[in-house]
Structure formats: C-alpha cells, structure tokens
Scaffold this active site. Structure first.
Site, PDB file in Angstrom:
ATOM      1  CG  ASN A 203      11.455  16.780 -15.284  1.00 42.24           C
ATOM      2  OD1 ASN A 203      11.485  16.905 -14.064  1.00 42.24           O
ATOM      3  ND2 ASN A 203      11.095  17.751 -16.105  1.00 42.24           N
TER       4      ASN A 203
ATOM      5  CD  GLU B 184       7.334  11.672 -15.940  1.00 41.58           C
ATOM      6  OE1 GLU B 184       6.897  12.530 -16.731  1.00 41.58           O
ATOM      7  OE2 GLU B 184       8.048  11.945 -14.966  1.00 41.58           O
TER       8      GLU B 184
ATOM      9  CE  LYS C 294      10.488  19.910 -12.335  1.00 46.89           C
ATOM     10  NZ  LYS C 294       9.543  19.163 -11.988  1.00 46.89           N
TER      11      LYS C 294
ATOM     12  CG  HIS D 220      -1.628  -1.268   1.479  1.00 44.27           C
ATOM     13  ND1 HIS D 220      -2.834  -1.621   0.907  1.00 44.27           N
ATOM     14  CD2 HIS D 220      -1.253  -2.335   2.237  1.00 44.27           C
ATOM     15  CE1 HIS D 220      -3.185  -2.821   1.323  1.00 44.27           C
ATOM     16  NE2 HIS D 220      -2.241  -3.288   2.123  1.00 44.27           N
TER      17      HIS D 220
ATOM     18  CB  SER E  40      11.999  22.076 -16.632  1.00 47.14           C
ATOM     19  OG  SER E  40      11.229  23.258 -16.731  1.00 47.14           O
TER      20      SER E  40
END
Ligand code: ARG
Length: 457
Positions: A284, A289, A282, A155, A276
């Site tokens: 990323n 993704e 940043k 969880h 970014s």
C-alpha cells in the site's frame, strides 16, 4: 510566583495558570529568545541604559543558560508561563541583581514578535532546503524519462500523449513557485520588532538599528504598534505551506493511481510502502495517503491563523498566543511530508512499457489526425468533425485509428494520404508537440536546462 506579580494580592489560580501558559509549545524558541536578549542587553549597555558590567554579566549568564539547555543540564520548567519569563527567571536566579535589568525598555510583546520572526526565518530556510531537494529529485527523474511516452489526461480521461518527464516537470514548476514564495515571505518577515516595547516604544534612548543588525534583520519595523501586533508573516508562511501541501497532495494522488493495479505505471520501493495486517498480497502507498490527509490539516492551520487575527483590535492581544501551535504545526507537518516524499520519489521503479501501452489506447492520437488534415489545408473545425466520425466508427468495431485501412481514411476525406500513419504514430505524436513548453523530448530537454539554470540545481 509570576514575574508580573506586583499589583496582585493573590496568586493566579492553578488551572488558569496552566491554561494561560504557552511554554509547552513556545519552548522551541529558546535559542531565539536568548539571542534576542543578548542583542538587547548589549544595546542597553552600549547606550548607557544599564551599567556595562551588568550588560556583560547578563550576556555571560544567557550564554550559560543556552549551553545548559542545549546539553540538557537545564530542563524547561513545564509550569513556567512562557519561554520568555522562564529564561529571565533562570537568569536572575543565576546572576542576581543584574538579571533584573534585562527587561529594561522591552516588553514581552516585542520580545515574542522578535523570537517568532527569528524562529520562523530559520524554519523557512529549512523548508527552502527541502523543497529544493524534492525539485532536484524530480528533475533528475525527468532527465531519465524524456522519451518515456505516457497518456496525458484531462478529466482523468486519456487526452493527448505526453512523456513522464513532461509530467514530472509540471510538478517541478509548482515547486519552483513555492520556493520563490518562501523566499519572498522570508524577506518580508525579516524586520525587527525589538524596541517597539509593549506597543508605544520607550522613553529610553535605545538603538533599534543596532539590535536589528545584531540579529540579522534587514531593518527595524517602522511602526511600534504594527511591530507587536503583526502576524502577517505567520499567515504568509502558513499559506506557503498550505500550497506546498496542495502540490504534494496532487502528486500523492497521482502516485496512488500510478501504482494501482489498473495503471501499474510505477512501483514503490519496498522501503516506502506498507503491508496489510490481513491481506498478504498488499503493498500500500500509505505515505502518499498520509500526505494527502495532512494537506487538509495544514490548510486548517492557515484558516486557524486567519480566523484568530480577524477583527483583533490594536495592538497585542492574548489571542495571538494561538499563532504558534498553528504555524509551528503547518511548518512541522510540511517538512515531515517533504522529507518522506523526496526519497520515495527517488526510489520508484518506472514501467515505461505499461505507460506506452496505456497511451496507445483511448484515441490519444485523434487531435494529431485532425491536425494532419489541417496541415493539408482543411479548416480545423472540419478536420475535427471528420476525425470524430472516424473515431466513432472505430468505437463501433472496437479498433484504433492507426489500424484503419487507407480507403476508409480516403472515404472520409480525399486529403488523407499514406503519410497519415506516420502522423498518428504515438512516437511521432509526442515528437511533433515541440511547441515551447510542450512534451516533445527536444522541448522538455530545453525546459529542464532552463529550470536547472534558474534554480542552480
Ligand atoms: N506567551 C505570549 C505569546 O505567545 C507572550 C506575550 C505575552 N504578552 C502579554 N502581554 N501577555 O503571545
């Protein structure tokens, strides 16, 4: 003019002709189409169905077309109906009369089914290679982190201590099942539809075993109607890719978490991260993704195939032309994802200190504390309750189990002794979980060795 122009008084409407055409996506099967035609022509000549000189001319002509397509000397005609008619048309233009004999005892229905099986057999082999590469990368990374303690979650709540190696090997197991599914799928697709004709075989004395063997198929398909209308192999392969993508999406999601500032368990190599356009700080994890996103697309391809096939009557129906964009996309996307994820995982920097720190929080050793009492003779449910009460006490004062004084332990139960501190030490908690398949370094080393042997990696 269409190849089948015989009974028609008009040419096909131009827009409908485009609509009907599959050359934009089936041209990738040109090698397989030519290989199938070569095998077919040789068989026709051998069986005396066409003159042997014509058989030779056809084979030489087809080989020339293959060379010219490979070299770019011959371009695919985007207005052609499909790759099958394109190759036959060019052949007839090049060698004349003999070319017109190639389609004897054959239909595009058995031809396209043959081409597709041959093509996907090769793509499945490419998938097998890439899944093995990723599995190997994960096993190698696991080998370096057998002692790297990290929190195990359920969880997304800290649950019990594990190691990074153990976590990675869970993914390696998923990939091993993917491999066996791909191999299984490849075996089942490896039967030859060639010679099934349009749907009802042929009156010519063909030799299906000969063409099947020439094309490396294990055997001819047993039923001519099934041979031309079966697309189970597309569904099976798309299902394999959807599951691979499901696994990659889970790994990707974890990588996203692991490199977030809240976790800092790993860092991606600069070559596998993006910046970014506005925020200079940043870094990323775009690759992961994109993989996560593409897993939805590949599942969509599988659903497209299942829906396209549902309730189709026997035998071939043009709906089936839609099989190729879906299954090709599923394979292409999965291969692209595997090829991005493998080097990304090979180049990550692991931060064992941060993993260990995170594992020291969240009462990760609570089960071990209860197990300590069980080993002293207490029933597990009682031990669970007593430990729960100790945890509640720690939560109130903001401490940890290992920081509690011995008197507090002994107030809770006389069974606690000074050896409780060894039992709930983080390192000991992992080392003691040496049950088969568990996270203890001894158990994980065995798991890795067995895995390497099974997959010969
Ligand atoms: N382009 C077709 C396909 O991909 C080839 C088979 C066409 N057969 C037919 N009878 N129209 O399925």
């Amino acid at each position: 003019m269409k190849l089948w122009q015989g009974r028609f008084e008009k040419e096909l409407n131009e827009e409908v002709s485009d609509f009907n055409s599959s050359i934009a996506f089936d041209h990738v099967m040109f090698r397989e189409d030519i290989a199938g035609s070569v095998a077919h022509a040789q068989m026709l000549a051998m069986q005396g169905i066409i003159p042997p000189e014509d058989g030779k001319r056809i084979v030489v002509g087809l080989q020339g077309i293959l060379e010219d397509l490979e070299s770019g000397l011959l371009a695919i005609d985007p207005t052609a109906e499909d790759i099958h008619t394109f190759v036959e048309q060019v052949l007839t233009e090049r060698i004349g009369e003999a070319g017109k004999r190639l389609h004897t005892a054959r239909s595009r229905n058995d031809q396209v089914a043959t081409d597709l099986r041959l093509y996907l057999r090769g793509r499945t082999a490419a998938l097998i290679t890439e899944v093995r590469r990723l599995a190997t990368a994960l096993v190698e990374l696991a080998e370096a982190h057998v002692d790297t303690v990290m929190p195990g979650y359920t969880h997304l709540q800290v649950a019990q201590p594990i190691t990074f190696a153990h976590h990675l090997m869970a993914y390696a197991q998923m990939l091993a099942r993917d491999l066996s599914r791909l191999e299984d799928c490849q075996n089942r697709m490896n039967e030859s539809p060639l010679g099934a004709g349009a749907l009802a075989g042929t009156t010519h004395p063909i030799d299906r075993a000969m063409t099947a063997a020439a094309l490396g198929f294990a055997a001819p398909c047993a039923n001519s109607m099934d041979a031309v209308s079966d697309r189970d192999f597309c569904v099976e392969l798309a299902a394999c890719t959807a599951l691979i993508m499901g696994h990659l999406s889970r790994l990707s999601e974890e990588v996203v978490l692991w490199c977030s500032s809240a976790y800092r368990f790993i860092e991606l190599d600069d070559a596998f991260a993006t910046g970014s356009s506005i925020m200079p700080q940043k870094k990323n994890p775009d690759i992961t993704e994109l993989v996560r996103g593409k897993s939805g697309r590949v599942t969509g391809d599988l659903v497209t195939l299942l829906t396209m096939l549902k309730a189709l009557p026997m035998a071939y129906n043009k709906d089936m032309q839609e099989d190729k964009p879906a299954v090709f996309d599923a394979v292409d996307q999965t291969l692209a994802c595997l090829r991005a994820v493998t080097p990304m995982m090979q180049t990550i920097t692991v931060h064992p200190g941060n993993m260990r720190q995170a594992a020291a929080k969240g009462f990760i050793n609570a089960t071990d504390c209860a197990d300590y009492l069980v080993k002293k003779g207490m029933p597990f449910r009682d031990a669970y309750k007593i430990t729960g009460a100790l945890v509640a006490r720690c939560v109130k004062v903001g401490g940890t189990l290992e920081a509690l004084p011995l008197e507090v332990f002994r107030e809770a139960s006389e069974m606690f002794g000074p050896d409780v501190y060894d039992a709930i030490d983080l390192g000991a908690c992992v080392a003691q979980r040496c049950s088969e398949g568990g996270p203890a370094p001894t158990a994980v080393r065995k798991q890795i060795a067995a895995y390497r042997q099974k997959l010969a990696i």
